[in-house]
Design a protein around this motif. Structure first.
Motif, short mmCIF file in Angstrom:
data_model
loop_
_atom_site.label_atom_id
_atom_site.label_comp_id
_atom_site.label_asym_id
_atom_site.label_seq_id
_atom_site.Cartn_x
_atom_site.Cartn_y
_atom_site.Cartn_z
N PHE A 58 1.06 -1.19 0.41
CA PHE A 58 -0.04 0.34 -0.07
C PHE A 58 1.00 1.06 0.06
O PHE A 58 1.32 1.49 0.90
N PHE A 59 0.16 1.84 -0.64
CA PHE A 59 1.33 3.33 -1.09
C PHE A 59 0.56 4.37 -0.40
O PHE A 59 -1.02 4.87 -0.77
N GLY A 60 1.26 5.79 0.14
CA GLY A 60 0.76 6.95 0.59
C GLY A 60 -0.40 7.17 1.64
O GLY A 60 -0.10 5.81 2.29
N LYS A 61 -1.65 7.04 1.97
CA LYS A 61 -2.51 7.47 2.97
C LYS A 61 -3.20 6.28 3.13
O LYS A 61 -3.07 5.79 3.94
N LEU A 62 -2.85 5.58 1.57
CA LEU A 62 -3.64 4.25 1.98
C LEU A 62 -2.46 2.96 2.64
O LEU A 62 -3.45 2.40 3.88
N GLY A 63 -1.50 3.28 2.79
CA GLY A 63 0.02 2.68 3.57
C GLY A 63 -0.14 3.33 4.64
O GLY A 63 -0.03 2.29 5.59
N GLU A 64 -0.79 4.58 4.79
CA GLU A 64 -0.72 4.79 6.15
C GLU A 64 -2.09 4.20 7.40
O GLU A 64 -1.31 3.87 8.55
#
Length: 169
Positions: A58-64
């Motif tokens: 997951f990258f970016g906000k989805l990763g957070e």
């Protein structure tokens, strides 16, 4: 149709807690191991279970969000694309890796269980996906302002002090 489709949909359980790292620019990159299990019957009628393990990023906000809310044993729905990479290991051997790059994620299971709360996220707009359709008023050809919705108590019959906008799912 000149272009192909690369779409993966998985529903499974996390084998470990998520691992979140950050790029030099500060973007979150979260990796999970997701187990999917299928059951089939063999020739003798015995049930055979097969578990596949998937590496999901997951990258970016989805990763957070994935790093904060998912835990080992959590059940989740993941939508994304499959990616194959080749690299040379420290021993000089060529190695291959298959991973899923997630575009959307939905946490499954109850809040009391290991699945966390229910909620959906996509990388496109980083906005929660709502399951309830928008409220529409039909007024016999006349347009009028929609009536304000009555305040409903939270589940369990009490107000817990949180507005829907405070909850990320």
């Amino acid at each position: 149709m000149a272009r192909g489709i690369n779409k993966v949909i998985l529903v499974g359980n996390l084998g470990d807690d998520p691992e979140t790292k950050y790029t030099q620019s500060g973007m979150a990159v979260t990796t999970i191991r997701l187990a999917t299990t299928s059951v089939r019957k063999d020739r003798d009628g015995n049930q055979q279970e097969r578990t596949e393990w998937h590496r999901v990023k997951f990258f970016g906000k989805l990763g957070e969000i994935a790093g904060e809310y998912l835990r080992k044993g959590s059940q989740c729905y993941v939508e994304g694309s499959i990616r194959y990479d080749k690299f040379t290991g420290q021993d000089g051997q060529e190695r291959y890796i298959t991973e899923i790059v997630a575009d959307e994620m939905q946490m499954l299971g109850g809040r009391g269980g290991s699945g966390g709360g229910e909620g959906g996220y996509d990388r496109g707009g980083d906005r929660p996906q709502r399951s309830a359709p928008p409220r529409r008023e039909y007024g016999g050809g006349q347009r009028s302002a929609p009536a304000p919705a009555p305040a409903a108590p939270a589940a369990g019959g009490f107000d817990d002090g949180f507005a829907d906008d405070d909850i990320p799912f």
